[in-house]
Design an enzyme around this catalytic site. Structure first.
Site, PDB file in Angstrom:
ATOM      1  N   ASP A   1      -1.159   7.006  -1.651  1.00 17.43           N
ATOM      2  CA  ASP A   1      -1.868   4.942  -1.510  1.00 17.43           C
ATOM      3  C   ASP A   1      -0.547   4.879  -1.642  1.00 17.43           C
ATOM      4  O   ASP A   1      -0.436   2.977  -1.698  1.00 17.43           O
ATOM      5  CB  ASP A   1      -2.953   5.127  -2.480  1.00 17.43           C
TER       6      ASP A   1
ATOM      7  N   LYS B   1      -6.866  -1.337  -5.021  1.00 18.15           N
ATOM      8  CA  LYS B   1      -7.444  -1.381  -3.802  1.00 18.15           C
ATOM      9  C   LYS B   1      -9.175  -1.014  -3.726  1.00 18.15           C
ATOM     10  O   LYS B   1      -8.865   0.024  -4.846  1.00 18.15           O
ATOM     11  CB  LYS B   1      -6.110   0.055  -2.429  1.00 18.15           C
TER      12      LYS B   1
END
Length: 289
Positions: free
Chosen positions: A136, A10
């Site tokens: 995350d 990401k």
């Protein structure tokens, strides 16, 4: 039985740190999106009650220090699984780079074990388990593009950003996220306009997305690692539409609309940095296995 999962990296299009919380974590607002750079996770059912992790990289451990191993342990505990799992981790995402490689590996293990053991669970439940592993991991369970709040575990899906190329460069440096946060003076820090970024994405406004890109942690990391600023400068001079450090660093990425320009930036950076990648922005909740 054998299962394969994809673990995409990401990038943060916006990362704002609001304040330090009573629990020691920081309250954040982030826009995160997936890119077409991914590790591969292979899971095989074991009859004996054990976890075996083989990581095909000398930079990552094969025990509980690895978030993928920890994810398997959490799944066994949460669902009272008596059988074991053999995990093979093929690393393509740089380590300690601000790209959530370890978190995405953990998320892939959560999804993969749910399939491997045919568990009656939901992405939301897996994301909740993931929040116990790392901030995350919840986002990585879902993938796509999201507005993340809390310490990063509260996820609200938003549309995919306008399509473009992403050129990433990872200098030969590893940073400690904890150290960067400890060095941050929130009151004096730069704070990006995260809501403006979300609006630009929702409107499909590529120029707006490039305009409102920002990361509160970047200045802190740059102070300790000037190479990050140098990489940004190289990207912008080579024609990047926007450039930013991802997460706590040290990877720097650029957004580029034209493939010819993206290739030029990629070739330019290869002269300064060994780990350089040119990939597409994903941003959608595609099937990750």
């Amino acid at each position: 039985m054998y299962i394969m999962e994809k673990a995409p990296a990401k990038i943060n299009l916006s990362l704002d740190v609001l304040h330090k919380r009573e629990d020691g974590f920081h309250e954040v607002e982030m826009v995160m999106t997936t890119i077409d750079l991914a590790d591969r996770i292979e899971l095989e059912l074991l009859q004996e009650d054990r976890i075996i992790l083989e990581a095909e990289s000398r930079y990552v451990p094969n025990d509980e220090r690895n978030l993928a191993y920890l994810a398997a342990k959490k799944m066994k505990e949460h669902f009272a699984l008596e059988e074991g799992v053999h995990i093979t981790l093929k690393k393509y995402v740089p380590v300690a780079a601000g790209l959530a490689g370890g978190s995405s590996d953990a998320a892939a293990v959560l999804r993969g074990m749910a399939r491997l053991f045919d568990l009656r669970t939901t992405p939301e439940e897996l994301a909740e388990i993931g929040s116990e592993i790392g901030s995350d991991v919840s986002f990585c369970v879902h993938g796509g593009t999201a507005f993340a709040t809390g310490r990063g575990e509260k996820i609200k899906e938003i549309p995919a950003p306008p399509p473009c190329w992403v050129v990433l460069a990872k200098p030969p440096l590893g940073v400690s996220t904890k150290t960067i946060y400890q060095s941050l003076e929130v009151e004096k820090a730069y704070h990006p306009d995260t809501q403006a970024m979300i609006k630009a994405i929702e409107q499909g406004d590529y120029e707006g997305m490039c305009r409102y890109i920002g990361n509160t942690l970047e200045a802190v990391t740059v102070q300790q690692y000037p190479e990050v600023a140098q990489l940004k400068e190289h990207m912008l001079q080579a024609g990047a539409d926007a450039s930013l450090m991802s997460g706590s660093g040290t990877t720097v990425f650029s957004l580029v609309e034209q493939d010819v320009k993206a290739k030029r930036i990629y070739n330019h950076l290869k002269g300064f940095c060994e780990e350089v990648y040119m990939v597409r922005l994903l941003g959608t909740k595609e099937k990750l296995d």
